[in-house]
Write a protein that holds these residues in place. Sequence first.
Motif, mmCIF file in Angstrom:
data_model
loop_
_atom_site.group_PDB
_atom_site.id
_atom_site.type_symbol
_atom_site.label_atom_id
_atom_site.label_comp_id
_atom_site.label_asym_id
_atom_site.label_seq_id
_atom_site.Cartn_x
_atom_site.Cartn_y
_atom_site.Cartn_z
ATOM 1 N N LEU A 1 -11.387 -2.444 -4.120
ATOM 2 C CA LEU A 1 -9.940 -2.377 -4.296
ATOM 3 C C LEU A 1 -9.220 -2.867 -3.037
ATOM 4 C CD1 LEU A 1 -8.031 -1.633 -6.557
ATOM 5 C CD2 LEU A 1 -7.944 0.704 -5.689
ATOM 6 N N ARG A 2 -9.771 -2.572 -1.869
ATOM 7 C CA ARG A 2 -9.184 -3.079 -0.627
ATOM 8 C C ARG A 2 -9.263 -4.603 -0.572
ATOM 9 N NH1 ARG A 2 -12.129 1.247 1.830
ATOM 10 N NH2 ARG A 2 -13.526 -0.237 2.866
ATOM 11 N N LEU A 3 -10.384 -5.147 -1.038
ATOM 12 C CA LEU A 3 -10.528 -6.600 -1.068
ATOM 13 C C LEU A 3 -9.560 -7.225 -2.074
ATOM 14 C CD1 LEU A 3 -14.424 -6.933 -0.874
ATOM 15 C CD2 LEU A 3 -12.758 -7.296 0.960
ATOM 16 N N LEU A 4 -9.380 -6.555 -3.215
ATOM 17 C CA LEU A 4 -8.418 -7.045 -4.205
ATOM 18 C C LEU A 4 -7.016 -7.052 -3.633
ATOM 19 C CD1 LEU A 4 -7.701 -7.968 -7.069
ATOM 20 C CD2 LEU A 4 -7.590 -5.549 -7.743
ATOM 21 N N PHE A 5 -6.681 -6.044 -2.841
ATOM 22 C CA PHE A 5 -5.368 -5.990 -2.205
ATOM 23 C C PHE A 5 -5.172 -7.183 -1.270
ATOM 24 C CE2 PHE A 5 -3.076 -4.638 1.689
ATOM 25 C CZ PHE A 5 -1.801 -4.616 1.168
ATOM 26 N N LYS A 6 -6.174 -7.481 -0.447
ATOM 27 C CA LYS A 6 -6.080 -8.613 0.476
ATOM 28 C C LYS A 6 -5.931 -9.929 -0.296
ATOM 29 C CE LYS A 6 -8.633 -6.542 4.332
ATOM 30 N NZ LYS A 6 -7.476 -6.598 5.276
ATOM 31 N N PHE A 7 -6.663 -10.061 -1.386
ATOM 32 C CA PHE A 7 -6.562 -11.268 -2.203
ATOM 33 C C PHE A 7 -5.180 -11.370 -2.847
ATOM 34 C CE2 PHE A 7 -7.457 -13.335 -6.437
ATOM 35 C CZ PHE A 7 -7.540 -14.633 -5.924
ATOM 36 N N THR A 8 -4.634 -10.239 -3.276
ATOM 37 C CA THR A 8 -3.306 -10.224 -3.890
ATOM 38 C C THR A 8 -2.232 -10.631 -2.887
ATOM 39 O OG1 THR A 8 -4.008 -8.461 -5.416
ATOM 40 C CG2 THR A 8 -1.637 -8.801 -5.148
ATOM 41 N N VAL A 9 -2.332 -10.151 -1.654
ATOM 42 C CA VAL A 9 -1.384 -10.551 -0.613
ATOM 43 C C VAL A 9 -1.475 -12.058 -0.372
ATOM 44 C CG1 VAL A 9 -0.796 -10.340 1.834
ATOM 45 C CG2 VAL A 9 -1.349 -8.289 0.493
ATOM 46 N N ASP B 1 13.832 -0.935 -0.850
ATOM 47 C CA ASP B 1 12.516 -0.378 -0.543
ATOM 48 C C ASP B 1 11.395 -1.327 -0.945
ATOM 49 O OD1 ASP B 1 12.986 -0.036 -3.247
ATOM 50 O OD2 ASP B 1 12.515 2.118 -3.284
ATOM 51 N N GLN B 2 11.556 -2.017 -2.076
ATOM 52 C CA GLN B 2 10.551 -2.992 -2.477
ATOM 53 C C GLN B 2 10.571 -4.216 -1.553
ATOM 54 O OE1 GLN B 2 10.958 -3.902 -6.678
ATOM 55 N NE2 GLN B 2 9.667 -2.160 -7.212
ATOM 56 N N ARG B 3 11.751 -4.613 -1.127
ATOM 57 C CA ARG B 3 11.818 -5.729 -0.189
ATOM 58 C C ARG B 3 11.090 -5.375 1.114
ATOM 59 N NH1 ARG B 3 17.520 -8.152 1.649
ATOM 60 N NH2 ARG B 3 17.728 -6.045 2.512
ATOM 61 N N ASP B 4 11.253 -4.135 1.573
ATOM 62 C CA ASP B 4 10.554 -3.706 2.783
ATOM 63 C C ASP B 4 9.046 -3.846 2.631
ATOM 64 O OD1 ASP B 4 12.972 -3.129 3.919
ATOM 65 O OD2 ASP B 4 12.795 -0.956 3.731
ATOM 66 N N ARG B 5 8.537 -3.522 1.456
ATOM 67 C CA ARG B 5 7.091 -3.628 1.221
ATOM 68 C C ARG B 5 6.624 -5.077 1.325
ATOM 69 N NH1 ARG B 5 4.508 1.168 1.969
ATOM 70 N NH2 ARG B 5 5.292 2.828 0.592
ATOM 71 N N LEU C 1 8.155 -7.458 3.098
ATOM 72 C CA LEU C 1 8.277 -7.842 4.505
ATOM 73 C C LEU C 1 7.078 -7.344 5.307
ATOM 74 C CD1 LEU C 1 12.079 -7.097 5.067
ATOM 75 C CD2 LEU C 1 11.006 -9.333 4.832
ATOM 76 N N GLU C 2 6.563 -6.175 4.943
ATOM 77 C CA GLU C 2 5.412 -5.606 5.647
ATOM 78 C C GLU C 2 4.182 -6.493 5.564
ATOM 79 O OE1 GLU C 2 6.336 -0.794 5.169
ATOM 80 O OE2 GLU C 2 4.831 -1.765 3.914
ATOM 81 N N VAL C 3 4.026 -7.214 4.460
ATOM 82 C CA VAL C 3 2.838 -8.064 4.303
ATOM 83 C C VAL C 3 3.148 -9.523 4.632
ATOM 84 C CG1 VAL C 3 1.764 -6.529 2.628
ATOM 85 C CG2 VAL C 3 3.255 -8.376 1.815
ATOM 86 N N GLU D 1 13.729 -14.992 3.421
ATOM 87 C CA GLU D 1 14.495 -15.955 2.624
ATOM 88 C C GLU D 1 13.882 -16.213 1.258
ATOM 89 O OE1 GLU D 1 11.906 -18.241 5.631
ATOM 90 O OE2 GLU D 1 13.214 -16.472 5.610
ATOM 91 N N ARG D 2 12.670 -15.753 1.029
ATOM 92 C CA ARG D 2 12.042 -15.925 -0.284
ATOM 93 C C ARG D 2 12.169 -14.674 -1.148
ATOM 94 N NH1 ARG D 2 6.194 -17.688 1.351
ATOM 95 N NH2 ARG D 2 5.790 -17.195 -0.847
ATOM 96 N N ILE D 3 13.022 -13.747 -0.735
ATOM 97 C CA ILE D 3 13.192 -12.490 -1.464
ATOM 98 C C ILE D 3 14.672 -12.305 -1.803
ATOM 99 C CG2 ILE D 3 12.802 -10.009 -1.469
ATOM 100 C CD1 ILE D 3 10.872 -10.450 0.909
#
Length: 407
Positions: free
Chosen positions: A174-182, A197-201, A203-205, A210-212
């Motif tokens: 699941l951690r690998l899937l997360f990295k692939f999703t990012v 709050d979703q925009r912050d998430r 920005l964190e990754v 400008e794409r949000i």
Amino acid sequence: MASYDRRRSPPIIPLRTVAIKMTSKRTLKRVMLSEFLPPDYGAVGQYCNIFCRRDARDGLDVVLVGFTSGEARTDVEEFGPGRLTTVRLHNPAVSRQSLRARAFWTLKANIRLIRAALPYMRDADEVHFTGSPPFLIQFMVPLNALLGKKLVYLLTDFYPEFVMAHLKRVPLPLRLLFKFTVFLRHRVSHFEVLGFDQRDRLLEVGIPEERISIRRDFIPVAIEADQEPLPRPSGSEGKALLLYSGNLGAAHDVDTFVKAYVRHHKEGSGRVVLWLNAVGENAALMRDSLEQAGVPVISSKPVPIEKLAALLVTPDAHLITLRDEYVGYVLPSKTYGCIESSKPVLYIGSQKSDVHYLCSTRIKSSGDYHHAAVGDVGRVMESLEQIAEGACPRSGASSLSVGAGSV
């Protein structure tokens, strides 16, 4: 979650407005992939249907592809220069009894959705998709590498973060899937999110700001000033009626409210009665917990959308809950309806969520918004007493207003 100065945020402009200005000489062709569409129950499908209908009225050529529990069909509606083609694919609802069954359903649903939409996507200028069904991005980004379209992701729920938040220990796959999703997210042309709050998430990754853009949900029905309520359910006579309506799933806190509500009836005035008009895995858990504790709970299924406005003005107050682990990963769409009902709202959850931001900025009377952190049973008890006093004061319990259609 990273802090973000909301005061310096740019104006929130729907992406469709920008697109129309850029393509004024010809009709923009847009395809949207979503989940279950009306009249089936599903917030994502309801909002996508409204968004696409508005875009078609603005002159776009829009194709909406989603699911239905009824017969498969394709409807075409003309709006002057605009057009909306709605493709409904028959699909049974997902089984929530087995994780394996849900995974298989999701895989099959995503493949069917893309196969049906592919002929339209080939001819489109833009392809939009949502976070529901889950993991659609794993299909859309690789496919778009071949199609070369502008790919817009309406981020309703974050996956796999939604699954990860539910686990005490996240397994390596699941951690690998997360990295692939990012990695895949960085290849999406543009994101539409439901709140800060979703925009912050994102920005964190590392997704560039400008794409949000923020594309907030809204109440899908109009509440008139003289809106007639539904009949109040049996068992609410002489009580303050607190409504939880919609989905009550893994992201929604149950324990804090259950503990406070039981104590309200065992140690407090017991003047509030919960109306659980909900579906989802935690709906049965909440109902069963309250029944086992011997406190009153009124249970029913969500009403059809044509009765939503009447439902929202029926109770004396609304309940919203959200677990801290899910802040920024989901935003309960019911928030907008609760606010527009002009009824008091009790929110149990983090102040970092846009639920708190919306309630604290849009509810006109500060006395009509009650907030408690997850785990703060005492504060929820105080809120229940305040809601009870506002609806049926001890000095005049008979003054409880139940509306013209009440029993």
